[in-house]
Design a protein around this motif. Sequence first.
Motif, PDB file in Angstrom:
ATOM      1  N   THR A 154       0.903  -1.340   0.581  1.00 63.87           N
ATOM      2  CA  THR A 154       0.299  -0.462  -0.005  1.00 63.87           C
ATOM      3  C   THR A 154       0.668   1.542   0.053  1.00 63.87           C
ATOM      4  O   THR A 154       0.699   2.294  -0.978  1.00 63.87           O
ATOM      5  N   ASP A 155       1.736   1.440   0.699  1.00 61.86           N
ATOM      6  CA  ASP A 155       2.975   2.670   0.724  1.00 61.86           C
ATOM      7  C   ASP A 155       3.652   2.336  -0.777  1.00 61.86           C
ATOM      8  O   ASP A 155       3.333   4.173  -0.980  1.00 61.86           O
ATOM      9  N   ALA A 156       3.899   1.031  -1.255  1.00 63.03           N
ATOM     10  CA  ALA A 156       4.649   1.285  -2.952  1.00 63.03           C
ATOM     11  C   ALA A 156       3.435   2.069  -3.508  1.00 63.03           C
ATOM     12  O   ALA A 156       3.606   2.825  -4.581  1.00 63.03           O
ATOM     13  N   ARG A 157       2.325   1.504  -3.648  1.00 64.85           N
ATOM     14  CA  ARG A 157       1.260   2.366  -4.067  1.00 64.85           C
ATOM     15  C   ARG A 157       0.606   3.893  -3.810  1.00 64.85           C
ATOM     16  O   ARG A 157       0.885   4.995  -4.805  1.00 64.85           O
ATOM     17  N   VAL A 158       0.464   4.199  -2.709  1.00 61.52           N
ATOM     18  CA  VAL A 158       0.709   5.600  -2.413  1.00 61.52           C
ATOM     19  C   VAL A 158       1.241   6.598  -3.298  1.00 61.52           C
ATOM     20  O   VAL A 158       0.935   7.347  -3.211  1.00 61.52           O
ATOM     21  N   ARG A 159       3.185   6.000  -2.885  1.00 63.34           N
ATOM     22  CA  ARG A 159       3.670   7.050  -3.146  1.00 63.34           C
ATOM     23  C   ARG A 159       3.696   6.344  -4.622  1.00 63.34           C
ATOM     24  O   ARG A 159       4.419   8.144  -5.257  1.00 63.34           O
ATOM     25  N   ARG A 160       3.728   6.113  -5.560  1.00 59.71           N
ATOM     26  CA  ARG A 160       2.903   5.870  -6.987  1.00 59.71           C
ATOM     27  C   ARG A 160       1.970   6.856  -7.262  1.00 59.71           C
ATOM     28  O   ARG A 160       2.282   7.899  -8.684  1.00 59.71           O
ATOM     29  N   PHE A 161       0.778   6.740  -6.399  1.00 62.87           N
ATOM     30  CA  PHE A 161      -0.052   7.957  -7.278  1.00 62.87           C
ATOM     31  C   PHE A 161       0.332   9.089  -6.931  1.00 62.87           C
ATOM     32  O   PHE A 161      -0.313   9.998  -7.713  1.00 62.87           O
ATOM     33  N   GLN A 162       0.864   8.830  -5.944  1.00 63.92           N
ATOM     34  CA  GLN A 162       1.121  11.041  -5.028  1.00 63.92           C
ATOM     35  C   GLN A 162       2.151  11.046  -6.037  1.00 63.92           C
ATOM     36  O   GLN A 162       1.884  11.819  -6.813  1.00 63.92           O
ATOM     37  N   GLY A 163       3.276  10.593  -7.093  1.00 66.55           N
ATOM     38  CA  GLY A 163       4.621  11.498  -8.052  1.00 66.55           C
ATOM     39  C   GLY A 163       3.440  11.122  -9.052  1.00 66.55           C
ATOM     40  O   GLY A 163       4.016  12.211  -9.844  1.00 66.55           O
ATOM     41  N   SER A 164       2.431  10.539  -9.522  1.00 66.76           N
ATOM     42  CA  SER A 164       1.587  10.982 -10.071  1.00 66.76           C
ATOM     43  C   SER A 164       0.597  11.736 -10.700  1.00 66.76           C
ATOM     44  O   SER A 164       0.555  12.870 -12.232  1.00 66.76           O
ATOM     45  N   ASN A 165       0.724  12.137 -10.071  1.00 65.65           N
ATOM     46  CA  ASN A 165       0.009  13.682  -9.543  1.00 65.65           C
ATOM     47  C   ASN A 165       0.074  14.616  -9.483  1.00 65.65           C
ATOM     48  O   ASN A 165      -0.371  15.107  -8.777  1.00 65.65           O
ATOM     49  N   GLY A 166       1.310  14.910  -8.987  1.00 61.94           N
ATOM     50  CA  GLY A 166       2.050  16.155  -8.575  1.00 61.94           C
ATOM     51  C   GLY A 166       2.486  16.723  -7.231  1.00 61.94           C
ATOM     52  O   GLY A 166       2.424  17.440  -6.638  1.00 61.94           O
ATOM     53  N   LEU A 167       1.416  15.314  -6.511  1.00 63.12           N
ATOM     54  CA  LEU A 167       2.362  15.312  -4.958  1.00 63.12           C
ATOM     55  C   LEU A 167       3.712  15.186  -4.107  1.00 63.12           C
ATOM     56  O   LEU A 167       4.424  14.510  -5.063  1.00 63.12           O
ATOM     57  N   VAL A 168       3.980  15.128  -3.311  1.00 63.99           N
ATOM     58  CA  VAL A 168       4.970  15.074  -2.217  1.00 63.99           C
ATOM     59  C   VAL A 168       5.419  13.372  -2.249  1.00 63.99           C
ATOM     60  O   VAL A 168       3.687  12.871  -1.500  1.00 63.99           O
ATOM     61  N   ALA A 169       5.627  12.500  -2.905  1.00 66.97           N
ATOM     62  CA  ALA A 169       5.618  11.356  -2.600  1.00 66.97           C
ATOM     63  C   ALA A 169       6.280  10.550  -1.465  1.00 66.97           C
ATOM     64  O   ALA A 169       7.104   9.883  -1.404  1.00 66.97           O
ATOM     65  N   ASP A 170       5.456  10.512   0.087  1.00 72.46           N
ATOM     66  CA  ASP A 170       6.318  10.730   1.076  1.00 72.46           C
ATOM     67  C   ASP A 170       5.285   8.862   1.467  1.00 72.46           C
ATOM     68  O   ASP A 170       5.374   9.075   2.928  1.00 72.46           O
ATOM     69  N   GLY A 171       4.377   8.326   0.647  1.00 75.46           N
ATOM     70  CA  GLY A 171       3.507   7.820   1.420  1.00 75.46           C
ATOM     71  C   GLY A 171       2.441   8.369   2.762  1.00 75.46           C
ATOM     72  O   GLY A 171       2.114   6.897   3.180  1.00 75.46           O
ATOM     73  N   VAL A 172       2.191   9.281   2.834  1.00 70.47           N
ATOM     74  CA  VAL A 172       1.633   9.728   3.906  1.00 70.47           C
ATOM     75  C   VAL A 172       0.183  10.191   3.209  1.00 70.47           C
ATOM     76  O   VAL A 172       0.380  11.135   2.971  1.00 70.47           O
ATOM     77  N   VAL A 173      -0.837   9.515   3.458  1.00 75.04           N
ATOM     78  CA  VAL A 173      -2.305  10.004   3.378  1.00 75.04           C
ATOM     79  C   VAL A 173      -2.926  11.145   3.905  1.00 75.04           C
ATOM     80  O   VAL A 173      -3.425  10.680   5.313  1.00 75.04           O
ATOM     81  N   GLY A 174      -2.319  12.171   3.644  1.00 77.79           N
ATOM     82  CA  GLY A 174      -2.948  13.058   4.365  1.00 77.79           C
ATOM     83  C   GLY A 174      -4.217  14.498   4.053  1.00 77.79           C
ATOM     84  O   GLY A 174      -5.023  13.505   2.331  1.00 77.79           O
ATOM     85  N   PRO A 175      -4.673  15.411   3.906  1.00 78.37           N
ATOM     86  CA  PRO A 175      -5.513  15.562   3.667  1.00 78.37           C
ATOM     87  C   PRO A 175      -5.463  16.320   1.563  1.00 78.37           C
ATOM     88  O   PRO A 175      -6.404  15.871   0.847  1.00 78.37           O
ATOM     89  N   LEU A 176      -3.827  16.171   1.188  1.00 75.39           N
ATOM     90  CA  LEU A 176      -4.323  16.562   0.203  1.00 75.39           C
ATOM     91  C   LEU A 176      -4.280  15.424  -1.662  1.00 75.39           C
ATOM     92  O   LEU A 176      -4.721  14.981  -1.981  1.00 75.39           O
TER      93      LEU A 176
END
Length: 101
Positions: free
Chosen positions: A49-71
């Motif tokens: 899940t952490d790896a998938r979150v980071r990949r999603f964040q990176g592909s959406n212009g977010l900081v790819a830190d693995g933390v699912v916060g408001p953004l």
Amino acid sequence: MATQPKNTGLPTIRKGSQGLHSAYCQNLLNARMFGMTSLWVDGMFGANTDARVRRFQGSNGLVADGVVGPLTWAALEAGPPAINRRPNLTPEVQVPVTGGI
């Protein structure tokens, strides 16, 4: 720098988190990450899940830190189609570890 959205009402989750919000995140990731093997929706925020979150964040212009916060929550729910069928339970409710939701 991205602006902070209004409070989503969802908790910040990360590797090690467990419960319905982690399962909700896994479901959203499965819906948003087309062409990838689906995550097992078990409510356990582990390495996959952490790896998938980071990949999603990176592909959406977010900081790819693995933390699912408001953004990240906002991006996951934005769609298309928009999804916001959130868990409405107290933190004491646990997802059984014997299978997916």
